[in-house]
Design a protein around this motif. Sequence first.
Motif, PDB file in Angstrom:
ATOM      1  N   TRP A  19     -25.657 -30.412  25.881  1.00 56.75           N
ATOM      2  CA  TRP A  19     -26.079 -29.110  25.214  1.00 56.75           C
ATOM      3  C   TRP A  19     -25.774 -28.795  24.068  1.00 56.75           C
TER       4      TRP A  19
ATOM      5  N   LEU B 245     -30.330 -22.026  22.931  1.00 59.17           N
ATOM      6  CA  LEU B 245     -29.849 -23.364  23.670  1.00 59.17           C
ATOM      7  C   LEU B 245     -30.875 -24.591  23.565  1.00 59.17           C
ATOM      8  N   GLU B 246     -30.155 -25.606  23.316  1.00 57.19           N
ATOM      9  CA  GLU B 246     -31.063 -26.907  23.091  1.00 57.19           C
ATOM     10  C   GLU B 246     -30.626 -27.917  24.088  1.00 57.19           C
ATOM     11  N   ASP B 247     -31.464 -28.682  25.001  1.00 54.51           N
ATOM     12  CA  ASP B 247     -31.027 -29.448  25.931  1.00 54.51           C
ATOM     13  C   ASP B 247     -31.048 -30.775  25.128  1.00 54.51           C
ATOM     14  N   GLU B 248     -30.730 -32.039  25.774  1.00 55.52           N
ATOM     15  CA  GLU B 248     -30.447 -33.289  25.166  1.00 55.52           C
ATOM     16  C   GLU B 248     -31.636 -33.843  24.874  1.00 55.52           C
TER      17      GLU B 248
ATOM     18  N   GLU C 255     -35.666 -26.035  23.950  1.00 56.08           N
ATOM     19  CA  GLU C 255     -34.952 -24.989  23.408  1.00 56.08           C
ATOM     20  C   GLU C 255     -35.360 -23.782  24.366  1.00 56.08           C
TER      21      GLU C 255
ATOM     22  N   LEU D  72     -28.478 -23.281  32.064  1.00 57.59           N
ATOM     23  CA  LEU D  72     -27.618 -24.541  31.715  1.00 57.59           C
ATOM     24  C   LEU D  72     -28.262 -25.201  32.951  1.00 57.59           C
TER      25      LEU D  72
END
Length: 234
Positions: free
Chosen positions: A137, A146-149, A153, A207
């Motif tokens: 993250w 928040l940006e995931d892999e 976003e 998350l």
Amino acid sequence: MTAPLVTILDDEPEIRQILTDVLEDAGFRTQAFSRAREFEASLKRVTPDVCLVDLSLPDTDGLALVHRLALEQGASVIIISGRAQVQDRVTGLELGADDYITKPFDPAEVVARVRARLRDATRVVQSGGNTAVFNGWTAHFDRYVLEDETGVESQFSHAEGEVLRLFLESPKRLISRAQMQEMLGGGAGESFDRAMDVRISRLRTKLKEDPKNPRLIKTIYGAGYIFLGEVEWR
């Protein structure tokens, strides 16, 4: 500049001597204790930079001591123990230890781990960064995103961001409700506790945590929370 102070708590004189010699050769100041009561009495006079704590102590439970240190002291805590089971490591970290070294150990590794804890502490103080990367993250605090892999976003609120930043600036350290209230402000009591519960629940959802078994934000019942991720500030 005064050299960092490392305290050693171990009832084995040979271990205390080995650690004292290798740490002082590396430029650290040391204090060594064989009993928890002597060690805890010293903490009332001076706060060390790093504490090395054995779990098998003759006059107290080592895990309970680690828990108290995490709640009451500003020092990093490294467990040095003959207990090599995975569950012992997990329990130690969940109760607030910053690191866990098993016996027998390489003295040079202990020095390296101590230096790593001091570097981490310096980064927390000096970070001032607005982007944190952890466990796939990326948290952008300038945009509340928040940006995931994969690059997807999601937005988080300012209130959620305050709690997230608190965790990310103190990874693998137990944070009590009282500490959260002091750091984040607001009235103490049931309303504050409920607000924290809601913010943490929302963060876990964002998350993609399993609410029954969260991997990153762990609840330590009766004590507080601990963030178990690996964090890099940019």
